[in-house]
Design a protein around this motif. Structure first.
Motif, PDB file in Angstrom:
ATOM      1  N   GLY A   1       0.789  -1.211   0.000  1.00  0.00           N
ATOM      2  CA  GLY A   1       0.000   0.000   0.000  1.00  0.00           C
ATOM      3  C   GLY A   1       0.830   1.273   0.000  1.00  0.00           C
ATOM      4  O   GLY A   1       0.279   2.359   0.233  1.00  0.00           O
ATOM      5  N   LYS A   2       2.118   1.162  -0.286  1.00  0.00           N
ATOM      6  CA  LYS A   2       2.994   2.326  -0.235  1.00  0.00           C
ATOM      7  C   LYS A   2       3.718   2.507  -1.583  1.00  0.00           C
ATOM      8  O   LYS A   2       3.519   1.737  -2.522  1.00  0.00           O
ATOM      9  N   ILE A   3       4.561   3.519  -1.627  1.00  0.00           N
ATOM     10  CA  ILE A   3       5.387   3.764  -2.814  1.00  0.00           C
ATOM     11  C   ILE A   3       6.755   3.144  -2.593  1.00  0.00           C
ATOM     12  O   ILE A   3       7.432   3.442  -1.599  1.00  0.00           O
ATOM     13  N   ALA A   4       7.174   2.260  -3.498  1.00  0.00           N
ATOM     14  CA  ALA A   4       8.514   1.675  -3.450  1.00  0.00           C
ATOM     15  C   ALA A   4       9.434   2.523  -4.322  1.00  0.00           C
ATOM     16  O   ALA A   4       9.117   2.826  -5.473  1.00  0.00           O
TER      17      ALA A   4
ATOM     18  N   ALA B   1       5.425  -5.279  -7.197  1.00  0.00           N
ATOM     19  CA  ALA B   1       4.031  -5.725  -7.186  1.00  0.00           C
ATOM     20  C   ALA B   1       3.826  -6.857  -6.198  1.00  0.00           C
ATOM     21  O   ALA B   1       2.823  -6.893  -5.469  1.00  0.00           O
ATOM     22  N   ALA B   2       4.800  -7.786  -6.164  1.00  0.00           N
ATOM     23  CA  ALA B   2       4.676  -8.917  -5.243  1.00  0.00           C
ATOM     24  C   ALA B   2       4.702  -8.464  -3.790  1.00  0.00           C
ATOM     25  O   ALA B   2       4.092  -9.100  -2.921  1.00  0.00           O
ATOM     26  N   ALA B   3       5.384  -7.364  -3.520  1.00  0.00           N
ATOM     27  CA  ALA B   3       5.449  -6.851  -2.154  1.00  0.00           C
ATOM     28  C   ALA B   3       4.230  -6.021  -1.793  1.00  0.00           C
ATOM     29  O   ALA B   3       4.117  -5.557  -0.651  1.00  0.00           O
ATOM     30  N   GLY B   4       3.337  -5.800  -2.760  1.00  0.00           N
ATOM     31  CA  GLY B   4       2.105  -5.080  -2.492  1.00  0.00           C
ATOM     32  C   GLY B   4       2.207  -3.580  -2.649  1.00  0.00           C
ATOM     33  O   GLY B   4       1.311  -2.855  -2.199  1.00  0.00           O
ATOM     34  N   ALA B   5       3.258  -3.071  -3.280  1.00  0.00           N
ATOM     35  CA  ALA B   5       3.402  -1.627  -3.461  1.00  0.00           C
ATOM     36  C   ALA B   5       2.334  -1.112  -4.416  1.00  0.00           C
ATOM     37  O   ALA B   5       1.884  -1.819  -5.320  1.00  0.00           O
TER      38      ALA B   5
ATOM     39  N   PRO C   1       2.153   0.322 -11.619  1.00  0.00           N
ATOM     40  CA  PRO C   1       2.589   1.534 -12.319  1.00  0.00           C
ATOM     41  C   PRO C   1       4.051   1.850 -11.996  1.00  0.00           C
ATOM     42  O   PRO C   1       4.478   1.760 -10.834  1.00  0.00           O
ATOM     43  N   VAL C   2       4.807   2.233 -13.027  1.00  0.00           N
ATOM     44  CA  VAL C   2       6.237   2.505 -12.857  1.00  0.00           C
ATOM     45  C   VAL C   2       6.564   3.846 -13.496  1.00  0.00           C
ATOM     46  O   VAL C   2       6.201   4.101 -14.652  1.00  0.00           O
ATOM     47  N   VAL C   3       7.245   4.702 -12.749  1.00  0.00           N
ATOM     48  CA  VAL C   3       7.760   5.960 -13.281  1.00  0.00           C
ATOM     49  C   VAL C   3       9.233   6.055 -12.898  1.00  0.00           C
ATOM     50  O   VAL C   3       9.714   5.324 -12.029  1.00  0.00           O
ATOM     51  N   SER C   4       9.938   6.958 -13.564  1.00  0.00           N
ATOM     52  CA  SER C   4      11.344   7.168 -13.212  1.00  0.00           C
ATOM     53  C   SER C   4      11.557   8.627 -12.847  1.00  0.00           C
ATOM     54  O   SER C   4      10.826   9.514 -13.292  1.00  0.00           O
ATOM     55  N   VAL C   5      12.581   8.865 -12.034  1.00  0.00           N
ATOM     56  CA  VAL C   5      13.013  10.216 -11.698  1.00  0.00           C
ATOM     57  C   VAL C   5      14.526  10.263 -11.837  1.00  0.00           C
ATOM     58  O   VAL C   5      15.207   9.236 -11.821  1.00  0.00           O
ATOM     59  N   THR C   6      15.051  11.456 -11.982  1.00  0.00           N
ATOM     60  CA  THR C   6      16.503  11.597 -12.067  1.00  0.00           C
ATOM     61  C   THR C   6      17.124  11.358 -10.696  1.00  0.00           C
ATOM     62  O   THR C   6      16.440  11.331  -9.664  1.00  0.00           O
TER      63      THR C   6
END
Length: 644
Positions: free
Chosen positions: A482-485, A503-507, A535-540
């Motif tokens: 339920g959190k952001i990884a 996803a397997a960890a529930g993020a 959902p996957v995003v990237s940051v610098t």
């Protein structure tokens, strides 16, 4: 290569290359000191892939010699698949298969004459090579290497003599003399009968390379100081060859040879010259937004020619071009204005360069203007499409219509203002497709949606948990459900594996921090094309280090969405364009714009042309799309710059 040859006293034998084209040889084979090798087949016919002369720019004599290079059987090393089961030999073709023949011939000759310097070995191999009728010096050099002839010849000659490149203007150039030296390694003097012959080998390689080919040179254009010479035992004798370039046709290459014969002996020395047609120098300087030289490619359109040229540059570029009108265009990545990690693309061009004398132009990104579209009322939007279009036509043969889609890593575009054109037609326009964001993170955290990612749905306040590189073991003992990884990219964990572990960890969301400079864009979906399980995003790296412990996330939801298209200034200085909002009741979900008419010769961009017409737009309530805009295949633009 020339300096290394002089310093070491070594003869470097170099492959001509496998482009199969004229004037396409590069370093180190174009060096004067190199013994450059073309390839022929077993019938002494030129291999289709063998790169041919002349040397680009000055029409110098290259290659120097030829050797068998087609279907050559050679030893196969273990690293290339050699083994007892498959065998230890292989058959390959290329000038790199021809070159060892000549290197071996040079070694054998050096073993017989250990006191000979590198230049004499080169001359000996060239002057004793086998003549190949129908193939000139720009194809096979002096001819096909002949080891028995080079070992048996008591006398050898200068391999080649270049009289020069006579650039425009060349009014009544003076005669040029070159010395051909004959060296006798034998114990008896040798008398040689001398003769010269020369003919036109063609015209400029970029205009008419076969023009007047085979036409004999005028009588007296080339002359020998003597028609017989005696070379003393263990000595040398010389003859002067004089060329009169004033007798040459303009824009023609001349090739010839001096033949020296004696009983049982035939030696040949290649020579040539080129007289240039009317051409002028064009110097191009390209600078980024900080004023520093930048690398890239310049597309150069020549009026009257159907296809443009493409030239690599490193800050500066010097070209020798035919008199005429040209249009130049380049795109360079530059720093943007939307924060320290902002990336932009700058389109720099000059649509009309009249080359009637030597000229210099500077394509300076510091003078480029940002092109942007603002939606009335300033709602928050994102660019689904950012496209830069450049159209230039001479009104007849030459038309360039570039439609360049920028990648999602570019959040800005800059365009260099241009002057008005006086011939043909010219248009520049910028096109956008704008929409409400599919995802927002925190207070405008800059991120990049990853190709193959699923979409985030809902509006939440989520805790942030850092999970190392995102391997399965990195989640041990951490409460991520339920959190952001937040994972740091690593070659040790594949993008798909990283997403699957989160996803397997529930993020709820995976943010990948780039482990290198710049922005990260990598496929995170499955091999079959399906989207990632999270959902996957990237940051610098900079943005990743500054992420707080809790973030507000708002994803795709059913709401009013408006997508607009707009064009900006054609031809003149690019400026900000505005897009309009449509009525709520309109059934369409995209908007089309009416492009501003193309500027024609003699027109100019006045105040009324500085802002494109506001397009009509329409809105609806579409369901959430299957994947984020950066993941969707965009309608392909016209192919990029073409090359000859």
């Amino acid at each position: 290569m020339n300096s290394l040859s002089q310093q070491s006293g070594t003869l470097f034998v170099v492959a001509a290359g496998n482009t199969g084209a004229e004037a396409a040889m590069g370093a180190p084979g174009v060096a004067d000191a190199a013994l450059t090798v073309a390839a022929v087949d077993r019938d002494d016919q030129l291999a289709y892939f063998s790169s041919r002369g002349p040397r680009y720019g000055d029409y110098g004599l290259k290659p120097d010699i030829a050797a068998p290079g087609v279907d050559i059987l050679a030893a196969k090393a273990t690293r290339t698949g050699g083994n007892d089961a498959d065998g230890w030999y292989t058959t390959m073709s290329g000038t790199s298969m021809a070159t060892p023949h000549v290197a071996g011939a040079a070694a054998i000759l050096a073993q017989q004459h250990p006191d000979w310097p590198a230049a004499r070995l080169k001359d000996a191999l060239m002057s004793t090579s086998k003549a190949l009728p129908g193939l000139d010096a720009y194809a096979v050099g002096a001819g096909r290497v002949d080891v028995p002839a080079s070992l048996a010849a008591p006398v050898t000659a200068t391999g080649s003599a270049w009289f020069g490149f006579f650039g425009w203007p060349h009014t009544d150039p003076a005669p040029v003399a070159r010395t051909v030296t004959y060296s006798n390694a034998g114990a008896a003097p040798v008398t040689l009968d001398l003769a010269e012959s020369a003919a036109i080998a063609g015209g400029p390689y970029d205009v008419d390379p076969t023009a007047d080919a085979g036409t004999p040179a005028p009588d007296g254009m080339f002359a020998l100081s003597a028609d017989r010479v005696t070379v003393p035992a263990h000595g040398t004798a010389s003859v002067t060859v004089t060329a009169r370039p004033s007798m040459a046709m303009t824009a023609r290459r001349y090739l010839g040879q001096v033949t020296a014969t004696a009983p049982g002996l035939a030696l040949r020395t290649q020579f040539g010259l080129f007289t240039e047609d009317e051409r002028h120098n064009l110097h191009v300087s390209v600078r980024d937004r900080s004023g520093k030289p930048v690398q890239g490619y310049l597309e150069l359109q020549a009026f009257g020619q159907p296809d443009p040229y493409l030239f690599a540059f490193d800050g500066d570029l010097d070209l020798r071009l035919l008199k005429g009108t040209y249009s130049a265009l380049t795109l360079i990545p530059v720093a943007g204005d939307h924060g320290p990690d902002s990336q932009a693309m700058a389109l720099l061009g000059d649509p009309e360069i009249v080359l009637d004398r030597d000229r210099s132009i500077t394509l300076d990104a510091r003078k480029a203007k940002e092109v942007a579209a603002r939606v009335p009322g300033a709602p928050r939007t994102e660019d689904r499409v950012l496209q830069l279009n450049w159209y230039r036509s001479d009104g007849a043969t030459s038309t360039i219509d570039e439609q360049l889609l920028l990648g999602p890593q570019y959040d800005e575009a800059f365009v260099l203002p241009t002057g008005k054109v006086t011939a043909g037609a010219f248009e520049y326009e910028t096109r956008w497709r704008k929409a409400y964001p599919l995802l927002t993170i925190g207070d405008n955290v800059p991120f990049l949606g990853q190709p193959g990612s699923s979409l985030y749905a809902g509006r939440d306040e989520l805790d942030v948990v850092r999970v190392g590189a995102g391997a399965a073991a990195d989640y041990a003992g951490k409460r991520v459900r339920g959190k952001i990884a937040v994972a740091t990219r690593s070659d040790a964990v594949s993008p798909g594996e990283r997403a699957a572990n989160a996803a397997a960890a529930g993020a709820r969301l995976l943010i990948v921090v780039n482990d290198g400079p710049g922005k990260l864009l990598e496929w995170v979906g499955a091999d079959d094309g399906t989207t990632s399980p999270i959902p996957v995003v990237s940051v610098t790296a900079r943005a990743g280090a500054a992420l707080p412990g809790r973030l507000r996330v708002e994803g795709c939801r059913t709401r009013r969405t408006c997508t607009t298209s707009s064009t900006s200034t054609p031809g003149g200085s690019p400026t900000t364009s505005r897009t309009g909002r449509a009525p709520r009741t309109s059934p369409a979900s995209t908007c089309a714009s009416t492009a501003t008419p193309r500027r024609r010769a003699g027109s100019t961009a006045g105040p009324s042309a500085r802002t494109a017409r506001s397009p009509s737009a329409s809105c609806s309530r579409p369901p959430c799309p299957a994947r984020a805009p950066t993941m969707c295949p965009r309608r392909p633009a016209r192919a990029g710059p073409r090359t000859r």
